[in-house]
Design an enzyme around this catalytic site. Sequence first.
Site, short mmCIF file in Angstrom:
data_model
loop_
_atom_site.label_atom_id
_atom_site.label_comp_id
_atom_site.label_asym_id
_atom_site.label_seq_id
_atom_site.Cartn_x
_atom_site.Cartn_y
_atom_site.Cartn_z
N ASP A 1 -2.21 3.97 -1.69
CA ASP A 1 -1.71 2.49 -2.43
C ASP A 1 -0.20 2.60 -1.71
O ASP A 1 0.29 3.43 -1.14
CB ASP A 1 -1.76 2.27 -3.81
CG ASP A 1 -1.12 1.06 -4.27
OD1 ASP A 1 -1.46 0.13 -3.96
OD2 ASP A 1 -0.01 1.05 -5.10
N SER A 2 0.35 1.26 -1.95
CA SER A 2 1.78 0.97 -1.45
C SER A 2 2.59 2.26 -2.09
O SER A 2 3.74 1.93 -1.93
CB SER A 2 2.28 -0.45 -1.37
OG SER A 2 2.05 -0.74 -2.81
N TYR B 1 4.05 -3.56 -0.32
CA TYR B 1 3.19 -4.14 1.02
C TYR B 1 3.08 -5.77 0.75
O TYR B 1 3.19 -6.42 1.74
CB TYR B 1 1.78 -3.52 1.01
CG TYR B 1 1.59 -2.02 1.47
CD1 TYR B 1 2.93 -1.27 1.95
CD2 TYR B 1 0.48 -1.42 1.48
CE1 TYR B 1 2.66 -0.06 2.35
CE2 TYR B 1 0.48 -0.28 1.82
CZ TYR B 1 1.41 0.56 2.37
OH TYR B 1 1.13 1.78 2.93
N GLY B 2 3.23 -6.11 -0.40
CA GLY B 2 2.92 -7.54 -0.73
C GLY B 2 3.67 -8.53 0.19
O GLY B 2 3.34 -9.87 0.30
N CYS C 1 -5.59 -0.53 -2.96
CA CYS C 1 -4.61 -1.76 -2.80
C CYS C 1 -5.24 -2.94 -2.31
O CYS C 1 -5.82 -2.74 -1.25
CB CYS C 1 -3.48 -1.06 -2.07
SG CYS C 1 -2.32 -2.45 -1.77
N ASN C 2 -5.07 -3.94 -2.96
CA ASN C 2 -5.61 -5.21 -2.59
C ASN C 2 -4.98 -5.83 -1.31
O ASN C 2 -5.73 -6.08 -0.75
CB ASN C 2 -5.55 -6.03 -3.91
CG ASN C 2 -6.08 -5.99 -5.04
OD1 ASN C 2 -7.44 -6.44 -5.13
ND2 ASN C 2 -5.82 -4.96 -5.95
N THR C 3 -3.80 -5.28 -1.30
CA THR C 3 -3.00 -6.08 -0.25
C THR C 3 -3.28 -5.29 1.02
O THR C 3 -3.70 -5.89 2.07
CB THR C 3 -1.57 -5.75 -0.33
OG1 THR C 3 -1.26 -6.31 -1.71
CG2 THR C 3 -0.89 -6.70 0.70
N GLU D 1 7.21 -0.46 -9.76
CA GLU D 1 7.64 0.77 -9.07
C GLU D 1 8.80 1.48 -9.64
O GLU D 1 8.79 2.80 -9.83
CB GLU D 1 8.00 0.56 -7.51
CG GLU D 1 6.88 0.36 -6.78
CD GLU D 1 5.98 1.37 -6.40
OE1 GLU D 1 6.59 2.45 -5.72
OE2 GLU D 1 4.73 1.31 -6.57
N CYS E 1 -4.10 -7.10 -8.06
CA CYS E 1 -2.90 -6.07 -7.60
C CYS E 1 -3.21 -4.76 -8.53
O CYS E 1 -3.10 -4.87 -9.54
CB CYS E 1 -1.74 -6.55 -7.54
SG CYS E 1 -0.59 -5.33 -7.13
N THR E 2 -3.46 -3.69 -7.72
CA THR E 2 -3.68 -2.10 -8.57
C THR E 2 -2.42 -1.78 -9.41
O THR E 2 -2.50 -1.01 -10.47
CB THR E 2 -4.07 -1.19 -7.47
OG1 THR E 2 -3.16 -1.13 -6.56
CG2 THR E 2 -5.34 -1.36 -7.02
N HIS E 3 -1.29 -2.40 -9.17
CA HIS E 3 -0.06 -2.10 -10.07
C HIS E 3 -0.24 -2.85 -11.44
O HIS E 3 0.16 -2.18 -12.22
CB HIS E 3 1.42 -2.66 -9.38
CG HIS E 3 1.97 -2.00 -8.43
ND1 HIS E 3 1.44 -1.70 -7.04
CD2 HIS E 3 3.01 -1.24 -8.41
CE1 HIS E 3 2.01 -0.96 -6.27
NE2 HIS E 3 2.91 -0.42 -7.02
#
Length: 281
Positions: free
Chosen positions: A28-29, A60-61, A91-93, A170, A202-204
Amino acid sequence: MTQPDIVPPAALLSDTSLGEGLRIGLFDSGLGGLSVLRDLRQHMPRAQLLYIADSGNAPYGERDDAFIAGRALAISEFLLSQGAQVIVVACNTATAMAVHTLRQRWPELPIVGVEPGVKPAVALSANKRIGVLATPGTLASDKFKRLIEMHGHDALIVPQPCPGLAKEIESGHLDSPALRALVETFSQPLREARVDTVVLGCTHYPFIAPLFQQALGPHVRIIDTAEAVARQTQRVSRDLVRDQNTNAEPSTQLWTSGSAAHLAQVAERWLNLKTQVSVFP
Ligand code: DGL
């Protein structure tokens, strides 16, 4: 008298659906993919999981496709060099911007992407009014447009970009006033649109699902796709050749392009996962 068949105890049966002898790479980012890692650890507890957080380059978004594709290629190359047999783009992005590049580069490799759960949301929504929380990059992508065309036609879809939200997560602090303020800002338009179902695209975001639930109200259903991704990973892993080395213990290894100490702390706090973290360039 014939001997009964000897049936080995269930625990001794090898079971690829639980991941025995398999190495799965995911990235992921940054910290968000840990929400996917959490479900993979539950569904495939016997797999070896290799996770890369590209926190040095997060978020990344708000970056362009070429940058994300370059990172996705370099990271996947590394995961493959570590023996990964499946790549999960957690990561969706990165899925929206780079999964096609990865599939072109490795046509034979099983690659699992993540996309906002619009299809289950439409199926579950009573009033067919659905909010999608995601990064600006995901919501602006062609892949998202196609997803809506394919699965969103029977509903009103309200996309809500959340610039700055992944960056705040983050930091590792899930209850800061800054985070609550962002959640409120992004929830308000969805309340006004009277959605009854909200997709975490978004996985966050699963790590702050309780904050969204509070801001949106208890009647709103929140959809996360991590479990579906873990099940899809099980499916694509079914026919893979297992490592016959029975000494290969199930384990989770972590790398980051950011601070190793930070990822180690967060993995312990959020996933109860105590492990060393290495640095990835
Ligand atoms: N976790 C990522 C996603 O699922 C991206 C967050 C970001 O880096 O902007 O979209």
